[in-house]
Design a protein around this motif. Structure first.
Motif, PDB file in Angstrom:
ATOM      1  N   SER A   1       0.844  -0.908  -0.026  1.00 30.24           N
ATOM      2  CA  SER A   1      -0.139   0.261   0.234  1.00 30.24           C
ATOM      3  C   SER A   1       0.633   1.343   0.038  1.00 30.24           C
TER       4      SER A   1
ATOM      5  N   ASN B   1      -4.031  -5.649  -3.084  1.00 31.44           N
ATOM      6  CA  ASN B   1      -2.447  -5.930  -3.383  1.00 31.44           C
ATOM      7  C   ASN B   1      -2.267  -5.904  -4.860  1.00 31.44           C
TER       8      ASN B   1
ATOM      9  N   TRP C   1       0.488   5.417  -3.667  1.00 33.76           N
ATOM     10  CA  TRP C   1      -0.319   4.841  -2.877  1.00 33.76           C
ATOM     11  C   TRP C   1      -1.461   5.804  -2.559  1.00 33.76           C
TER      12      TRP C   1
ATOM     13  N   ASN D   1      -5.401  -1.427  -3.309  1.00 31.37           N
ATOM     14  CA  ASN D   1      -4.401  -1.710  -1.825  1.00 31.37           C
ATOM     15  C   ASN D   1      -4.914  -2.878  -1.262  1.00 31.37           C
TER      16      ASN D   1
END
Length: 123
Positions: A30, A76, A53, A73
């Motif tokens: 993240s 992933n 991010w 995030n």
């Protein structure tokens, strides 16, 4: 300690669309800046797009307005949505991660790389 795996490549006609995905294994995914690059046979790897991010983004002039980079995030995963594809977009597409969290187009600044996924656009 970070592995990246690209998917979603394939053969499409000019004007078509394709979405690439890159799954990352790092616990700190993240916080990484993620980038997409591409490389055609006999040519240097070139920058396509990058995302921080916080989802700040930057694009190469050649793809601006046609490609969209995004990230999830929680999963992933980083994506590259490509529309209005052109034969000159044909290349192996790679995702990369920058631990230093920069929004950069430089290949040398990225720490981890995937193995790539082939995108072929026919005329």
């Amino acid at each position: 300690q970070v592995q990246l795996v690209e998917s979603g490549g394939g053969l499409v006609q000019a004007g078509g669309s394709l979405r690439l995905a890159c799954a990352a294994s790092g616990r700190t995914f993240s916080s990484y800046t993620m980038g997409w690059f591409r490389q055609a046979p006999g040519k240097e790897r070139e920058f396509v797009a990058a995302i921080t991010w916080k989802s700040n983004t930057v694009y190469a002039d050649s793809v601006k307005g046609r490609f969209t980079i995004s990230r999830d995030n929680a999963k992933n995963t980083v994506y590259l949505q490509m529309i209005s594809l052109k034969p000159e977009d044909t290349a192996v597409y790679y995702c990369a991660a920058d631990v230093n969290q920069l929004l950069t187009s430089s290949t040398s600044r990225y720490d981890y790389w995937g193995q790539g996924t082939q995108v072929t656009v026919s005329s």
